[in-house]
Design a protein around this motif. Structure first.
Motif, mmCIF file in Angstrom:
data_model
loop_
_atom_site.group_PDB
_atom_site.id
_atom_site.type_symbol
_atom_site.label_atom_id
_atom_site.label_comp_id
_atom_site.label_asym_id
_atom_site.label_seq_id
_atom_site.Cartn_x
_atom_site.Cartn_y
_atom_site.Cartn_z
ATOM 1 N N ASN A 5 0.783 -1.072 -0.078
ATOM 2 C CA ASN A 5 -0.062 -0.095 0.023
ATOM 3 C C ASN A 5 0.781 1.132 -0.119
ATOM 4 O O ASN A 5 0.446 2.374 0.419
ATOM 5 C CB ASN A 5 -1.040 -0.068 1.359
ATOM 6 N N MET A 6 2.132 1.328 -0.617
ATOM 7 C CA MET A 6 2.947 2.459 -0.509
ATOM 8 C C MET A 6 2.393 3.513 -1.096
ATOM 9 O O MET A 6 2.433 4.657 -0.358
ATOM 10 C CB MET A 6 4.163 1.887 -1.347
ATOM 11 N N ASP A 7 1.492 3.612 -2.335
ATOM 12 C CA ASP A 7 1.049 4.690 -2.920
ATOM 13 C C ASP A 7 -0.160 5.247 -2.069
ATOM 14 O O ASP A 7 -0.355 6.722 -1.574
ATOM 15 C CB ASP A 7 0.427 4.472 -4.142
ATOM 16 N N GLN A 8 -1.016 4.480 -1.584
ATOM 17 C CA GLN A 8 -2.237 5.013 -0.697
ATOM 18 C C GLN A 8 -1.587 5.656 0.537
ATOM 19 O O GLN A 8 -2.029 6.442 1.053
ATOM 20 C CB GLN A 8 -3.108 4.026 -0.603
ATOM 21 N N LEU A 9 -0.691 4.740 1.182
ATOM 22 C CA LEU A 9 -0.134 5.254 2.415
ATOM 23 C C LEU A 9 0.548 6.711 2.421
ATOM 24 O O LEU A 9 0.469 7.548 3.226
ATOM 25 C CB LEU A 9 1.152 4.506 2.909
ATOM 26 N N ALA A 10 1.394 6.928 1.201
ATOM 27 C CA ALA A 10 1.964 8.329 0.830
ATOM 28 C C ALA A 10 0.827 9.099 0.643
ATOM 29 O O ALA A 10 0.956 10.250 1.476
ATOM 30 C CB ALA A 10 2.905 8.075 -0.479
ATOM 31 N N ASN A 46 10.643 13.327 4.389
ATOM 32 C CA ASN A 46 11.713 12.570 4.841
ATOM 33 C C ASN A 46 11.270 10.833 4.789
ATOM 34 O O ASN A 46 12.201 10.160 4.489
ATOM 35 C CB ASN A 46 12.108 12.850 6.479
ATOM 36 N N ILE A 47 9.959 10.629 5.001
ATOM 37 C CA ILE A 47 9.513 9.328 4.868
ATOM 38 C C ILE A 47 9.434 8.738 3.481
ATOM 39 O O ILE A 47 10.182 7.652 3.384
ATOM 40 C CB ILE A 47 8.028 9.352 5.483
ATOM 41 N N TYR A 48 8.879 9.684 2.614
ATOM 42 C CA TYR A 48 9.030 9.334 1.063
ATOM 43 C C TYR A 48 9.999 10.227 0.491
ATOM 44 O O TYR A 48 9.849 11.225 -0.334
ATOM 45 C CB TYR A 48 7.588 9.529 0.535
ATOM 46 N N SER A 70 9.808 0.118 0.830
ATOM 47 C CA SER A 70 8.998 -0.112 2.056
ATOM 48 C C SER A 70 9.847 -0.216 3.079
ATOM 49 O O SER A 70 9.241 0.290 4.331
ATOM 50 C CB SER A 70 8.153 -1.112 1.692
ATOM 51 N N ALA A 71 10.886 -0.779 3.135
ATOM 52 C CA ALA A 71 11.463 -1.053 4.373
ATOM 53 C C ALA A 71 12.264 0.076 4.870
ATOM 54 O O ALA A 71 12.059 0.390 6.149
ATOM 55 C CB ALA A 71 12.666 -2.041 4.275
ATOM 56 N N ASP A 72 12.759 1.141 4.220
ATOM 57 C CA ASP A 72 12.997 2.673 4.444
ATOM 58 C C ASP A 72 11.722 3.300 5.217
ATOM 59 O O ASP A 72 11.973 4.015 6.006
ATOM 60 C CB ASP A 72 13.552 3.251 3.205
ATOM 61 N N VAL A 73 10.829 3.144 4.462
ATOM 62 C CA VAL A 73 9.332 3.836 4.949
ATOM 63 C C VAL A 73 9.177 3.606 6.293
ATOM 64 O O VAL A 73 8.832 4.250 7.270
ATOM 65 C CB VAL A 73 8.311 3.750 3.975
ATOM 66 N N ILE A 74 9.286 1.783 6.550
ATOM 67 C CA ILE A 74 8.739 1.597 7.704
ATOM 68 C C ILE A 74 9.962 2.205 8.654
ATOM 69 O O ILE A 74 9.484 2.306 10.019
ATOM 70 C CB ILE A 74 8.597 -0.001 7.702
ATOM 71 N N ASP A 75 11.066 1.992 8.505
ATOM 72 C CA ASP A 75 12.050 2.470 9.471
ATOM 73 C C ASP A 75 11.776 4.063 9.570
ATOM 74 O O ASP A 75 12.029 4.299 11.081
ATOM 75 C CB ASP A 75 13.561 2.455 8.749
ATOM 76 N N ARG A 76 11.566 4.643 9.031
ATOM 77 C CA ARG A 76 11.534 6.316 9.370
ATOM 78 C C ARG A 76 9.966 6.542 9.910
ATOM 79 O O ARG A 76 10.056 7.354 10.705
ATOM 80 C CB ARG A 76 11.376 7.030 7.892
ATOM 81 N N ILE A 77 9.158 5.852 9.839
ATOM 82 C CA ILE A 77 7.935 5.907 10.381
ATOM 83 C C ILE A 77 8.152 5.333 11.842
ATOM 84 O O ILE A 77 7.846 5.885 12.853
ATOM 85 C CB ILE A 77 6.842 5.087 9.844
#
Length: 154
Positions: A88-93, A131-133, A140-147
């Motif tokens: 769900n990367m796009d919708q999460l963004a 910073n997240i995106y 996705s792993a980078d997004v999760i780490d930042r979140i």
């Protein structure tokens, strides 16, 4: 030459140790666990490192926090979260950019963010969107780490 090697090995084994095998030299893992009570000599430290290297156990120890390894704080132990974010990367963004939405609700549930802290969490995510995106190709792993980093401050 053989005599020199034998003498060096004997010196390593019988040298007077000041303490047990040094974890800062050998690292955590099965090798350290097996040899940690042995004298701090070159021989035992090499055996500990070799055991770690040949059994490939340090990765498991670090990711699971076992074998006297410390698990990094950034490790997210939630496979469901990883799968959800990956799919769900796009919708999460989009939801992070707007500061609300179903994907944010689901991420909060999967990360066990208390209901009373979710508005603050969503706001902090929105403030840190860049910073997240950080790029179009962010993983996705980078997004999760930042979140996860942001969640620690909530």
């Amino acid at each position: 030459m053989k005599k020199l090697l034998a003498a060096a090995a004997a010196f390593a084994v019988i040298s007077v140790p000041s303490m047990a095998v040094d974890k800062s030299n050998t690292g955590c893992g099965l090798g350290y666990m097996i040899f940690k009570d042995q004298p701090s000599t070159v021989l035992f430290e090499i055996l500990a490192v070799t055991t770690n290297g040949t059994s490939g156990n340090q990765t498991f120890g670090i990711s699971s926090g076992t074998l006297e390894c410390k698990q990094p704080a950034k490790v997210v132990k939630n496979d469901r979260l990883f799968k959800f974010v990956s799919e769900n990367m796009d919708q999460l963004a989009s939801d992070i950019a707007s500061g609300n939405g179903e994907t944010l609700d689901t991420v909060s549930e999967l990360m066990n963010i208390p209901a009373e802290k979710r508005d603050l969490f969503y706001s902090k995510l929105q403030q840190n969107f860049e910073n997240i995106y950080s790029s179009e190709n962010v993983q996705s792993a980078d997004v999760i780490d930042r979140i996860a980093e942001i969640a620690q401050d909530v």
